[in-house]
Motif scaffolding. Sequence first.
Motif, PDB file in Angstrom:
ATOM      1  N   PHE A  48      -2.340   9.413  -0.040  1.00 20.52           N
ATOM      2  CA  PHE A  48      -2.966   8.291  -0.751  1.00 20.52           C
ATOM      3  C   PHE A  48      -3.614   7.314   0.232  1.00 20.52           C
ATOM      4  N   SER A  49      -4.045   7.831   1.371  1.00 12.22           N
ATOM      5  CA  SER A  49      -4.576   6.955   2.422  1.00 12.22           C
ATOM      6  C   SER A  49      -5.878   6.263   2.013  1.00 12.22           C
ATOM      7  N   GLU A  50      -6.665   6.887   1.121  1.00 15.90           N
ATOM      8  CA  GLU A  50      -7.901   6.228   0.682  1.00 15.90           C
ATOM      9  C   GLU A  50      -7.597   4.907  -0.006  1.00 15.90           C
ATOM     10  N   ASP A  51      -6.557   4.871  -0.833  1.00 16.03           N
ATOM     11  CA  ASP A  51      -6.169   3.631  -1.502  1.00 16.03           C
ATOM     12  C   ASP A  51      -5.774   2.584  -0.463  1.00 16.03           C
ATOM     13  N   THR A  52      -5.070   3.024   0.575  1.00 10.58           N
ATOM     14  CA  THR A  52      -4.679   2.097   1.641  1.00 10.58           C
ATOM     15  C   THR A  52      -5.898   1.572   2.376  1.00 10.58           C
ATOM     16  N   TYR A  53      -6.857   2.440   2.698  1.00  9.97           N
ATOM     17  CA  TYR A  53      -8.072   1.992   3.382  1.00  9.97           C
ATOM     18  C   TYR A  53      -8.794   0.922   2.570  1.00  9.97           C
ATOM     19  N   ARG A  54      -8.915   1.154   1.263  1.00 17.70           N
ATOM     20  CA  ARG A  54      -9.613   0.183   0.418  1.00 17.70           C
ATOM     21  C   ARG A  54      -8.871  -1.151   0.393  1.00 17.70           C
ATOM     22  N   THR A  55      -7.544  -1.082   0.308  1.00 19.49           N
ATOM     23  CA  THR A  55      -6.761  -2.310   0.239  1.00 19.49           C
ATOM     24  C   THR A  55      -6.842  -3.094   1.547  1.00 19.49           C
ATOM     25  N   LEU A  56      -6.906  -2.401   2.673  1.00 13.59           N
ATOM     26  CA  LEU A  56      -7.021  -3.085   3.966  1.00 13.59           C
ATOM     27  C   LEU A  56      -8.310  -3.902   4.051  1.00 13.59           C
ATOM     28  N   THR A  72       0.825  -1.200   0.000  1.00 12.25           N
ATOM     29  CA  THR A  72       0.000   0.000   0.000  1.00 12.25           C
ATOM     30  C   THR A  72       0.861   1.253   0.000  1.00 12.25           C
ATOM     31  N   PRO A  73       0.330   2.379  -0.499  1.00  8.37           N
ATOM     32  CA  PRO A  73       1.080   3.638  -0.425  1.00  8.37           C
ATOM     33  C   PRO A  73       1.282   4.048   1.037  1.00  8.37           C
ATOM     34  N   GLY A  74       2.477   4.475   1.362  1.00  7.65           N
ATOM     35  CA  GLY A  74       2.742   4.929   2.725  1.00  7.65           C
ATOM     36  C   GLY A  74       2.366   6.383   2.935  1.00  7.65           C
ATOM     37  N   HIS A  75       2.416   7.187   1.851  1.00  8.50           N
ATOM     38  CA  HIS A  75       2.169   8.618   1.987  1.00  8.50           C
ATOM     39  C   HIS A  75       0.709   8.870   2.345  1.00  8.50           C
TER      40      HIS A  75
END
Length: 541
Positions: free
Chosen positions: A104-112, A98-101
């Motif tokens: 781009f937290s929305e992409d991380t939330y979706r991936t989680l 996932t993106p650490g920055h």
Amino acid sequence: MGVRAPGMRVRGNEAAREARKRRTFAIISHPDAGKTTLTEKLLLYGGAVHLAGSVKARRALRHATSDWMEMERARGISVTSSVLRFEYGGLHINLLDTPGHQDFSEDTYRTLMAADSAVMLLDNRRGIEQQTRKLFRVSHLRRIPIFTFVNKCDRLGVGPLELLDGIEADLGIRCSPVTWPVTDGSGFLGVYDRDEESLHLYEKGTDHGQTRPAEHVTALGDGRVGALLGERARAVLEEEIELLDEAGSAFDRRAFLAGELSPVFFGSALTNFGVRPFLDWFVAHAPAPGAREAGGRPVEPGSGGLSAFVFKIQANMDPRHRDRIAFLRICSGHYRAGASVRNTRTGRAFRLGPPQQFFAREREAVETAWPGDVVGVLDRGSLRIGDTITSIPDVEFAAIPSFAPEHFARVRVADPLRRKHLDRGLDHLSEEGAVQLFFSGEGGTGPGPVVGAVGLLQFDVLVQRLASEYRVEATLETLPFRDARWVSGPEAEIHRVAGGDDCALVRDRRGRRLFLFRNGWVRERTAERAKQLNFRRVQGK
């Protein structure tokens, strides 16, 4: 029915058996904690790559495998999540990078949402940081089991006991150290494995961590340890291990699976010290895919029918063909091409296309997929993030939410002949969640489309991708709004509020209305004065 039922049970049992062979996890961290470097080293030990890349590599070194976009390699950061599949210890591992920055937290939330567990990566010098804290809370709310890897132990940092106390106080989760850092006072030598009661000492290589370092494994009671570490370092290590045995939290699998306890590992992803003991322990203890809630009922991996959900859309992974890939997390049953399923959002039936498994940008056609697997399917625009795909009646997984942006800009293109290309690019990139797309004026009319983002770096990525993938030279005109809420309520009241100077009314791609506010104070004042309206920060897809 009497003929099909036994076959369905066999297929369900097969799905349950295959699910037990899968481990699907994500890595969460604050920027610069070393997430992409750790990802690369897990691939190295998993045999998926022969030479590990580095995000901040010297020019002669390889780029990180997970950073497949050109801008990721140029900037040295991850801007989109990647799926990386490899095999280790007889298991199929799906690593969701996932993106650490924080932009781009929305992409991380979706991936989680697609992960069964998470690895929380910490910087040895900084401990818990803001983005780590946010992502931990998201994982904790879902009761995802969390491993902790304390990175950069090759550098002087916070003492391990103090760091553990900080994690427990800040996050409210108990820590159970599985490995412990071994130092001689001036350098990081290796780790002590408390489970195996073994000492792992490493020789630092000269290839900047591209290959596995030489590793010497021995017992703490080995008479040669004093010579290897020095008598003082051995005495300190023995004292710390004794203290942990007496006062530390013992590993409790029930508490771990409930998200109440985190096993902790120490190491250095850069030098590879401590990576293999972590990976071995992870494979032995990470949870296999389990039941998923769908409309108030649990859907087990062996439920018989297929169920999956879309957690990611990626446009233009193959720039030559301008493809669109929908990434599915399989939750139950057996994915096979040609099977008939239903999209619960549209109610329409369709046949499954051939699945593809990914290793960053690289892809491989496969014939089948099982619970826990992440596969990509070619899609022409019928699927959206959050869609449930199933052959089981009355199954629908919870929608993946969309968060209100905090930055807004109007998109301009100097060449009117490129307007159609701009519209197509914005449509594709908003579908994958790179930005959110809005239109001002009733019926989508207005001087130009508006894009919203959680962080300003998303705008930079948007402009670059429009240029490289759609050949559109676009400029962004920043708008003076910093807060937004979806709104519903009486039409007359909505239009009355929209007439003010401190807010603007727009529509999203699905026609739902949002108010853009200059700041949070304006939004709070508006909510107090317009009590007939309902304002929402999060909107289901």
